[in-house]
Structures are given as C-alpha cells and as structure tokens.
Enzyme design. Structure first.
Site, short mmCIF file in Angstrom:
data_model
loop_
_atom_site.label_atom_id
_atom_site.label_comp_id
_atom_site.label_asym_id
_atom_site.label_seq_id
_atom_site.Cartn_x
_atom_site.Cartn_y
_atom_site.Cartn_z
N SER A 50 0.80 -1.22 0.00
CA SER A 50 0.00 0.00 0.00
C SER A 50 0.83 1.28 0.00
CB SER A 50 -0.94 0.02 1.21
OG SER A 50 -0.22 -0.16 2.41
N ASP A 338 -3.35 8.37 7.62
CA ASP A 338 -4.24 7.51 8.40
C ASP A 338 -3.39 6.77 9.44
OD1 ASP A 338 -3.05 5.36 7.09
OD2 ASP A 338 -4.80 4.83 5.90
N HIS A 341 -0.31 4.97 7.10
CA HIS A 341 0.28 5.45 5.84
C HIS A 341 0.67 6.92 5.91
CE1 HIS A 341 -2.45 2.05 4.71
NE2 HIS A 341 -1.32 1.66 4.13
#
Length: 371
Positions: A50, A338, A341
């Site tokens: 991610s 978040d 990340h």
C-alpha cells in the site's frame, strides 16, 4: 600569383577542415540530444504494497480494508480518489516526477489496457506481501505482480522487437516496498519469537527470487525501501497499553532490514550488472516521529484520519467496520495521513531522500544515479 593560389588552397583547406569540425560537432550534439531524450524516458516499474499501490486494488475482488478509493483518500490532489493510501501522491509518484515521467499507471486500470506502458507500470497492491499466503485471495501477491510484469515483457518484445525491448528493460528502474504485511500476518497469528528468523528468511527468499527473475529478463537497477519500526506506527500503538510501541514488531522489522541489506550486497557479486539503491525508510520515518517540527510537521505520532487513541484505529473513510472517524484540518501538518500510511507531504520528503539522499540514507546508489 603562386602565392595567391597557395593562399586560396590554404583557405579552401581551412574551410573544408572547419566544415568537417562543424559536422562532427553537430553529430555529437545530435547524439547528446538523442541520449538526453532517451535518458528522460527511462521506464519505472513499481512493485509492492500500500505504500506504492496507485489503485490496482480497485480492480480486484477484495474488501475496503485493502482499498482506498473513497473520500477522504486523495483529497489533497486527486478527485475522485484513485485508490492511493494517502491524501495525495505517494513516493513512486514523486520519483516519477523527479525523473521527468508522468504518473505511472496502475497496471490493472482498464483505461490503460491498450496502452504501451512505455513509461512503466505499477503492479503494487495494498495488503500484499512477499508470501502468497499473506492476505491470500484479497490482494495481488508479489509472485502474481511478477507474472503481470512477465506478461508486459512479452508484449514489449512483440511490439518493440527483442532489441528495443531488452534496451527498455535494462535501462529501467524497478522499485519495491515489501514485507510489512508479511510480518503483520505473522504477529496476528501469535507465532512465537523463535520462528522469526526462519520467517524472515522465507520473506527474503521470495523477494530475492523476484529480483533474480527481473535480472534474467534484463533488469539491472533495483530500488528498495527498508521497512519501518512497525511497532511504533499509530495502528500498532493504539492497541498497546498506554499506547507504547510494540517492541516485538520492531525487532522483526530490524531483522528483515539487516537481512535485505546483506542479501542485496551478495547479489551484486553474483549477478552481472546488478545494482541497487537501498533507502533507509525506517530511520527517516523514526526521525520524523520523534522530532516532527524539525521536518515541518506539527504531529508525528498520530494519524490525520482515523479514530481512537492517536487516531490509530484503521477507520479512515468509515467503510472498514467503524463508521465514525475524525479528520484533521490540514493533512500537511501530519506525518501520517491515516493510522499506517504517510501523508503526501511526508511522501514527498521520503521520495527526495530516495532520489538523491546521501550514502547514510540511500546506498550504495540513489535513484538519481540510476536515471
């Protein structure tokens, strides 16, 4: 009269010499221009999780835990959200910008199915790992990402011919962010610590198998990030007593980083032309968490978007089981967007270190040297 003829002969000879020199200079300039033009178009191929996923998970059968195609993701740069796990651009997006390339598209994006991917392709998948079992069936594991690259390589050979395809692949840069989710899965399953070294070896083995296959296909330049001190991320601390760091997570991250560094050095000796840029993401992130104001952030230990302690619950966007979440006013003030990340502002700083960091940060090469 003889002197006049001699003068004319010398003049003609001199003129001819100057014409030859001018032509040679033009030829050299043309070659340099062609080379500069070619260098600006070194392709970029992106693999991993991610931290690098530009939206591939939008096009697979998965769930919102492994997606970021909803508000407020992307709010600072993309409208609508692209599936990037941040408020804007990611590290590879800035690397592409520094290299004079456009944003590298997600390989599974249907808008690009008929395109040549001449600038490169992004195969990364949020939640993926080096092991097929990591979040199996919900993400694109590294082995499958490599298969997609192999499919693209065949297309290059068909469309460009073997010589040009080989040149494209050998000049290209290959970026990797991999391992975080493998270790998250290990610790979720409460594996005892004496299994950690063996598990790290499995992860590194799968990762280096991919490097070897890319080398066989002509790839020479690998860029890889270390994994951060995972136990100090907001998502880990939010679940710890008094929100302290989860030290077992940090220990296994350090084991991984040392093993990767050792393996990459071995590969430079074993494989012809193999080069790597190892960016110390772990140290860069830790420094900013401990002293955010030094790097232009107001908050270094909690997320901009989320809920619970340190906004460390993975609830940003309200589509992952927890509907209510908090959102800060200015994501650029935060190191994390978040619970896990980095924000776009942080990604830019990390990309700059990857691109032209000194040897303490990115070694033995940085990405600028590769381009």
């Amino acid at each position: 009269m003889k002197n006049s003829f001699r003068h004319m002969a010398v003049a003609k000879s001199d003129l001819g010499f100057r014409l030859v020199v001018s032509c040679l200079l033009l030829l050299i300039t043309d070659c340099q221009s062609a080379q500069e033009h070619f260098n600006k178009h070194v392709a970029l191929f992106i693999f991993g999780d991610s931290l690098f996923d530009s939206g591939n998970n939008n096009y697979i059968n998965t769930n919102p835990n492994f997606q970021a195609k909803f508000w407020p993701y992307g709010e600072s740069y993309f409208n609508p959200p692209t599936g990037r796990f941040s408020n804007g651009r990611l590290i590879p997006d800035f690397i592409a910008e520094f290299a004079g390339l456009p944003l590298i598209p997600a390989y599974l994006d249907p808008h690009y199915h008929n395109k040549e991917f001449g600038y490169g392709a992004n195969f990364a998948s949020g939640g993926s790992g080096a092991l097929v079992e990591t979040n199996g069936g919900l993400v694109i594991d590294l082995k499958t990402q490599l298969q997609y690259f192999s499919d693209l390589e065949k297309r290059f050979r068909k469309n460009l011919g073997d010589v040009k395809a080989k040149q494209l692949l050998s000049n290209a840069v290959y970026l990797f962010s991999c391992g975080i989710n493998d270790y998250a899965s290990l610790l979720r399953n409460n594996q005892s610590s004496h299994h950690h070294q063996q598990y790290v070896e499995m992860v590194i083995g799968n990762l280096t198998d991919v490097f070897k296959e890319i080398h066989e296909k002509g790839g020479r330049k690998i860029g890889i990030t270390t994994i951060p001190q995972l136990g100090c991320l907001p998502i880990a601390r939010a679940q710890q007593p008094c929100n302290t760091c989860y030290e077992e997570f940090n220990t296994i991250a350090s084991l991984h980083n040392r093993a990767v560094s050792k393996k990459m050095k071995e590969m430079t000796k074993q494989f012809e032309g193999f080069m790597f840029a190892n960016y110390d993401h772990s140290t860069a992130l830790s420094k900013r968490m401990k002293n955010p104001s030094k790097y232009g952030f107001k908050v270094g230990d909690s997320g901009c978007c989320g809920s619970g302690p340190l906004r460390g619950l993975y609830s940003c966007g309200g589509k992952r089981g927890i509907r209510k979440f908090e959102l800060c006013d200015n994501p650029d003030d935060y190191l994390f967007f978040d619970s896990a990340h980095p924000s776009e502002a942080a990604c830019r700083q990390f990309a700059e270190l990857f691109w032209e960091g000194e040897s303490k940060v990115t070694s033995p090469y940085n990405l600028k040297a590769f381009f």
